[in-house]
Design a protein around this motif. Structure first.
Motif, short mmCIF file in Angstrom:
data_model
loop_
_atom_site.label_atom_id
_atom_site.label_comp_id
_atom_site.label_asym_id
_atom_site.label_seq_id
_atom_site.Cartn_x
_atom_site.Cartn_y
_atom_site.Cartn_z
N ALA A 18 0.81 -1.21 0.00
CA ALA A 18 0.00 0.00 0.00
C ALA A 18 0.85 1.26 0.00
O ALA A 18 0.37 2.33 0.36
CB ALA A 18 -0.92 -0.01 1.21
N SER A 19 2.10 1.15 -0.40
CA SER A 19 2.96 2.33 -0.37
C SER A 19 2.54 3.37 -1.39
O SER A 19 2.77 4.56 -1.20
CB SER A 19 4.42 1.94 -0.57
OG SER A 19 4.58 1.25 -1.78
N GLY A 20 1.92 2.96 -2.49
CA GLY A 20 1.38 3.93 -3.44
C GLY A 20 0.30 4.78 -2.79
O GLY A 20 0.20 5.98 -3.05
N LEU A 21 -0.50 4.18 -1.94
CA LEU A 21 -1.52 4.91 -1.18
C LEU A 21 -0.87 5.90 -0.22
O LEU A 21 -1.33 7.05 -0.09
CB LEU A 21 -2.41 3.93 -0.43
CG LEU A 21 -3.51 4.52 0.43
CD1 LEU A 21 -4.54 5.23 -0.43
CD2 LEU A 21 -4.15 3.44 1.26
N GLY A 67 1.39 13.26 -1.24
CA GLY A 67 1.15 14.25 -2.29
C GLY A 67 -0.03 15.15 -1.96
O GLY A 67 0.01 16.36 -2.20
N TYR A 68 -1.07 14.57 -1.39
CA TYR A 68 -2.24 15.36 -1.01
C TYR A 68 -1.87 16.38 0.08
O TYR A 68 -2.23 17.55 -0.02
CB TYR A 68 -3.35 14.44 -0.52
CG TYR A 68 -4.58 15.19 -0.08
CD1 TYR A 68 -5.51 15.64 -1.01
CD2 TYR A 68 -4.81 15.48 1.25
CE1 TYR A 68 -6.63 16.34 -0.63
CE2 TYR A 68 -5.93 16.18 1.65
CZ TYR A 68 -6.83 16.61 0.71
OH TYR A 68 -7.94 17.30 1.11
N HIS A 114 4.75 4.21 -6.76
CA HIS A 114 5.02 5.34 -5.89
C HIS A 114 4.78 6.67 -6.60
O HIS A 114 4.16 7.58 -6.06
CB HIS A 114 6.46 5.28 -5.37
CG HIS A 114 6.69 4.14 -4.44
ND1 HIS A 114 7.41 3.03 -4.83
CD2 HIS A 114 6.30 3.92 -3.18
CE1 HIS A 114 7.44 2.18 -3.81
NE2 HIS A 114 6.77 2.69 -2.80
N LEU A 115 5.27 6.76 -7.83
CA LEU A 115 5.12 8.01 -8.58
C LEU A 115 3.65 8.29 -8.90
O LEU A 115 3.18 9.42 -8.71
CB LEU A 115 5.94 7.96 -9.87
CG LEU A 115 5.88 9.21 -10.74
CD1 LEU A 115 6.43 10.42 -9.98
CD2 LEU A 115 6.66 9.00 -12.02
N SER A 124 -1.41 11.14 -7.99
CA SER A 124 -2.84 11.02 -7.70
C SER A 124 -3.21 11.84 -6.47
O SER A 124 -4.29 12.44 -6.42
CB SER A 124 -3.21 9.56 -7.48
OG SER A 124 -2.99 8.81 -8.62
N GLY A 125 -2.35 11.86 -5.47
CA GLY A 125 -2.60 12.69 -4.29
C GLY A 125 -2.62 14.17 -4.63
O GLY A 125 -3.46 14.93 -4.14
#
Length: 90
Positions: free
Chosen positions: A15-18, A24-25, A76-77, A82-83
């Motif tokens: 879940a590291s992309g999350l 990013g958010y 990750h990118l 997305s965030g």
């Protein structure tokens, strides 16, 4: 995003992309705040989180180290982007 950019013969777990999406958010949210106080608070919080997790920023681009550890830089990118997109939309 990983499904579009990642290799098709690889199974991705984690879940590291999350987590990068949340990062990013948090970093981008301060730029779109309604009041000055909210903007300052959210920018300080986002920068503090980014500084705390700065060691993970190497995971955002392909390198020999990332490939050796079998880490998905695409996940990750695209999570980070997305965030940022979520901060713009919200």
């Amino acid at each position: 995003g990983y499904w579009l950019l990642g290799p098709s013969d690889v199974t991705m777990v984690g879940a590291s992309g999350l987590i990068f999406g949340y990062l990013g958010y948090l970093v981008a949210r301060g730029f779109f705040a309604q009041s000055l106080w909210q903007a300052v608070w959210q920018l300080v919080l986002g920068v503090a989180v980014a500084v705390y997790y700065q060691w993970t920023l190497v995971l955002l681009y392909p390198s020999a180290e990332v490939n050796t550890m079998h880490i998905s830089w695409q996940g990750h990118l695209t999570g980070l982007l997305s965030g940022i997109f979520g901060a713009i939309v919200l």
